[in-house]
Design a protein around this motif. Structure first.
Motif: not given
Length: 332
Positions: A50-54, A57-60, A72-85
């Motif tokens: 669910x969090x990867x889907x989110x 979506x946030x990246x888009x 782009x990889x580091x940027x996505x990790x930032x978004x994913x980490x915040x989505x997890x938090x």
């Protein structure tokens, strides 16, 4: 990569226009490693999904904010980490306690094999080699508060510099370094004593033989044979069912009380999850005339003995690629 180059790669003519196939090409290549990252953060395969889907979506939605100062990889990790938090803040206000993580789910090795191979210096390759995907590590991580957990994973698993982690979390470098020390101390309190002796996911001949004997003894519901394979301080859990048994006598007594010896005809299929040996057990169902899924045991083996058994319910069989049923004649 500057904004003009980025837009050219995406096929857009302005910040408000994004070519979806080009966006997918740039981002989807990172899906598996992002999923594993979220899984480490959350301990749940389904929550990670669910969090990867989110994350995507946030990246888009935020693509125009990507200025090319990082990959782009580091940027996505930032978004994913915040989505997890964000998810942890909403769903699990209380940390795991008592050595139990009810939401823990297994991660199939066949999906871990999709991670980029890279070389010895690639963070994800190093992370898997250091057993940061094994269940004992996942359980220990879940006992940390969310932000120290994120700091630990970003710094020790992914190898991010402290300044980058501080920027992501909106903290100072000193705060990040302090959180890292607290997280490391917390991990030491929950990781197995033999952490340095783990095998890196590679089974030697002795481990394979021990797993074979455990499988055979389980199918035969032979408790004395199973008992001989357990270490004195073996731990046994069955998430999400509450209860953690510690010690050989306690574990064996629970098997006897649960009627294991009278369970019926069993068959087993070997697999591997979280870089650990695992066995899917099937119980004969007379009314259907087939063996149907029962449970999955994931083993941790140290020094020629089983030191931990984590048992998962039959709802995990499909995800792990195990057969839905086994016929009576022994073929699959």
């Amino acid at each position: 990569m500057g904004a003009d180059t980025r837009l050219a790669e995406l096929g857009g003519s302005g910040l408000g226009e994004v070519d979806e196939p080009a966006f997918a090409k740039l981002t989807q290549r990172h899906r598996r490693e992002l999923h594993v990252h979220c899984y480490r953060m959350l301990g749940s395969f389904e929550d990670a999904e669910d969090t990867v889907q989110e994350t995507f979506l946030r990246a888009w939605r935020r693509w125009e904010t990507f200025e090319g100062r990082s990959t782009v990889r580091a940027w996505l990790y930032r978004i994913a980490t915040n989505a997890c938090l964000d998810l942890l803040a909403k769903r699990r206000p209380e940390p795991a306690t008592g050595g139990e993580v009810p939401w823990l789910q297994p991660y199939p090795d066949r999906l871990l094999d999709e991670l980029p191979a890279g070389d010895a210096d690639e963070p994800e390759a190093v992370a898997v080699a250091r057993e940061t995907i094994e269940l004992a590590y996942l359980v220990a991580v879940q006992h940390l508060a969310p932000r120290p957990r994120a700091v630990l994973i970003l710094r020790d698993v992914l190898g991010w510099p402290a300044k980058d982690v501080a920027e992501l979390l909106g903290d100072s470098v000193n705060s990040v370094n302090s959180a890292l020390q607290r997280a490391r101390a917390g991990m030491r309190g929950h990781l197995p004593v033999e952490r340095q002796d783990w095998t890196g996911g590679a089974e030697d001949a002795g481990t394979r033989e021990l797993v074979r004997r455990y499988t055979d003894a389980s199918v035969a519901t032979d408790i004395p044979a199973l008992t001989s394979l357990l270490r004195d301080d073996v731990r046994c859990s069955m998430p999400p069912t509450p209860g953690l048994q510690v010690g050989r006598d306690t574990v064996v007594d629970s098997w006897i009380e649960d009627g294991f010896e009278d369970l019926g005809r069993l068959r087993a299929v070997r697999t591997s999850v979280n870089r650990q040996p695992a066995i899917g057990f099937y119980l004969w169902r007379e009314e259907e005339g087939v063996y149907l899924p029962l449970t999955i045991d994931v083993l941790r083996v140290i020094g020629g003995a089983i030191t931990e058994i984590v048992t998962f319910h039959d709802d995990q069989f499909l995800r792990l690629g195990l057969p839905e049923r086994l016929p009576a004649d022994g073929t699959q």
